[in-house]
Design an enzyme around this catalytic site. Structure first.
Site, PDB file in Angstrom:
ATOM      1  NE  ARG A 265      -2.853   0.581   3.447  1.00  0.00           N
ATOM      2  CZ  ARG A 265      -2.225   1.009   4.539  1.00  0.00           C
ATOM      3  NH1 ARG A 265      -1.604   2.172   4.556  1.00  0.00           N
ATOM      4  NH2 ARG A 265      -2.201   0.264   5.625  1.00  0.00           N
TER       5      ARG A 265
ATOM      6  CE1 TYR B 257     -16.065  10.274 -17.101  1.00  0.00           C
ATOM      7  CE2 TYR B 257     -15.547  10.416 -14.776  1.00  0.00           C
ATOM      8  CZ  TYR B 257     -15.956   9.688 -15.870  1.00  0.00           C
ATOM      9  OH  TYR B 257     -16.267   8.372 -15.709  1.00  0.00           O
TER      10      TYR B 257
ATOM     11  CG  ASP C  39      -9.256  15.444 -16.178  1.00  0.00           C
ATOM     12  OD1 ASP C  39      -8.548  14.792 -16.966  1.00  0.00           O
ATOM     13  OD2 ASP C  39     -10.242  14.958 -15.592  1.00  0.00           O
TER      14      ASP C  39
ATOM     15  CE  LYS D 253     -11.929   7.350 -19.398  1.00  0.00           C
ATOM     16  NZ  LYS D 253     -12.163   8.637 -18.765  1.00  0.00           N
TER      17      LYS D 253
HETATM   18  C1  LIG Z   1     -12.755   8.991 -17.472  1.00  0.00           C
HETATM   19  C2  LIG Z   1     -12.368  10.311 -16.989  1.00  0.00           C
HETATM   20  C3  LIG Z   1     -12.101  10.526 -15.633  1.00  0.00           C
HETATM   21  C4  LIG Z   1     -12.264   9.454 -14.597  1.00  0.00           C
HETATM   22  O1  LIG Z   1     -11.355   8.424 -14.760  1.00  0.00           O
HETATM   23  P1  LIG Z   1     -11.657   6.913 -14.307  1.00  0.00           P
HETATM   24  O2  LIG Z   1     -10.413   6.197 -14.645  1.00  0.00           O
HETATM   25  O3  LIG Z   1     -12.866   6.469 -15.080  1.00  0.00           O
HETATM   26  O4  LIG Z   1     -11.947   6.945 -12.843  1.00  0.00           O
HETATM   27  C5  LIG Z   1     -11.698  11.794 -15.261  1.00  0.00           C
HETATM   28  N1  LIG Z   1     -11.577  12.795 -16.141  1.00  0.00           N
HETATM   29  C6  LIG Z   1     -11.844  12.623 -17.458  1.00  0.00           C
HETATM   30  C7  LIG Z   1     -11.694  13.776 -18.398  1.00  0.00           C
HETATM   31  C8  LIG Z   1     -12.254  11.389 -17.918  1.00  0.00           C
HETATM   32  O5  LIG Z   1     -12.545  11.239 -19.207  1.00  0.00           O
END
Ligand SMILES: *Cc1c(COP(=O)(O)O)cnc(C)c1O
Length: 390
Positions: free
Chosen positions: A46, A98, A170, A195
């Site tokens: 962890r 998001y 982000d 992603k």
């Molecule tokens: C998918 C996404 C998230 C969240 O990520 P997860 O891996 O699904 O928790 C945050 N910001 C953006 C822009 C995203 O497309």
């Protein structure tokens, strides 16, 4: 070394005497100590694990950052950043983010007495006017998901730095490969590694990258205290996926550019949202801060029903949330990935279709969309014909 070379050449075996060519998965929760009071580099997974260390170092150099942290998901990464705040603090967030970010900020942070104001952060003046003495964090996505709004990171960072407020970006839509917000003077970058970084829809993960050592220390503390570090097997999968980030994105982006032009010309589409099109209102700013337009295209059709039929008639584009996969995906954000935000902000057009472009042959993708448009249009015409008849 240039960035394409660094992507695959990194120190992936730390101290392993066998010099493996793939990073070993240290699938262990604990590490023994030599003596009761002499601790080695690791004691408990962890708190730290060699596979994660290699990944985090690799992700940091990819982002041109001093420090990176790998979390169990993008949301865990975002949540960790919000832990830097305390009750009474204030966040200014850009409206088009998001859906999960909306949910976290509105439904969890509000219970902890952290106030969030949603603004259109393309308008720096508007951000500036929303700042109070309690504002600690400004949260933006650029390009934003799914409307591809472009926010001027350099200009915004001038404002946040003059006020001593943290600027978090982000960067999921482009990934570190196409945009490096820390170099544009943002303080914190997050990405959903689910992603582009993974690229194969085979794991969930998130990354936070920073240059400030004080922030890094706090994030390491939060990651350990809350137990949100990415597990060894996922770290290994992400390390494998990320090595092809450059060639994947190059191909996906090339396909997306061709498809954006095809969609712009198509009689059944209305607004096209893609920062690679010179008609995009953020085109010039985007060109100054990013290395390419990315792989996501959103567009409207003017009819929810038509959009729904198009989404359902495609064969190669699977109906799926998420993006950045080697395979193409199609979705209706207002009823899928952003269902949790459309209720709150209702800023998303309900007929908006989002495409995530994969590495397929682009002529197959065009044919697939062409046939989906034709089928969807026929369905609408048939229904209209029926209603005239009745
Ligand atoms: C998918 C996404 C998230 C969240 O990520 P997860 O891996 O699904 O928790 C945050 N910001 C953006 C822009 C995203 O497309």
């Amino acid at each position: 070394m240039k960035k394409d070379t660094k992507l695959v050449h990194f120190n992936h075996y730390i101290d392993d005497i066998h010099n493996p060519n793939s990073v070993p998965i240290y699938q262990t929760a604990t590490f023994s100590q030599i003596t009761a009071d002499a601790q080695g580099s690791y004691d408990y997974s962890r708190s730290g694990n060699p596979t994660r260390t290699i990944l985090e170092k690799h992700l940091a150099q990819l982002e041109n950052a001093k420090f990176a942290f790998a979390f169990t998901s993008g949301m865990a990464a975002i949540s960790a950043i919000t832990r830097l705040l305390k009750t009474g603090d204030h966040i200014i967030a850009s409206i088009d983010v998001y859906g999960g970010t909306h949910r976290l900020f509105n439904q969890i942070l509000s219970k902890q007495g952290i106030k969030v104001d949603w603004v259109d952060a393309r308008d720096i003046e508007c951000v500036s006017n929303s700042i109070t003495s309690k504002t600690r964090l400004i949260w933006v996505e650029t390009p934003s998901n799914p409307l591809q709004q472009i926010i001027d990171i350099r200009r915004l960072s001038k404002l946040t730095r003059s006020k001593g407020i943290l600027l978090a970006v982000d960067n999921s839509l482009l990934s570190s490969w196409l945009q490096q917000p820390l170099s544009l003077r943002a303080d914190i970058v997050i990405q959903s590694a689910t992603k582009h970084l993974s690229g194969h829809s085979d794991l969930t993960g998130g990354v936070v990258a920073v240059n400030n050592s004080g922030l890094a220390e706090s994030l390491a503390f939060i990651q350990n205290a809350e137990g949100t570090g990415l597990a060894p097997f996922e770290c290994w999968l992400l390390l494998r996926g990320v090595q092809t980030l450059g060639i994947r994105l190059e191909r996906q982006q090339k396909n997306a550019t061709i498809l954006s032009e095809f969609l712009s010309r198509h009689p059944l589409t209305k607004g096209i949202y893609y920062p690679g099109l010179s008609s995009h209102p953020g085109y010039e700013i985007h060109k100054q801060q990013a290395a390419g337009p990315g792989t996501i295209i959103s567009f409207e059709t003017g009819s929810i029903e038509l959009s729904k039929h198009i989404v359902e008639a495609t064969q190669l584009f699977s109906i799926s949330v998420s993006f950045g996969n080697v395979k193409s995906l199609i979705s209706l954000p207002s009823s899928m990935s952003h269902a949790s935000s459309s209720k709150i902000t209702s800023h998303l057009p309900a007929d908006l279709i989002r495409l995530s472009i994969g590495i397929e042959d682009v002529t197959d993708l065009i044919s697939d969309l062409e046939q989906a448009f034709t089928i969807a249009n026929e369905k609408i015409k048939q229904k209209e014909g029926n209603s005239y008849a009745s």
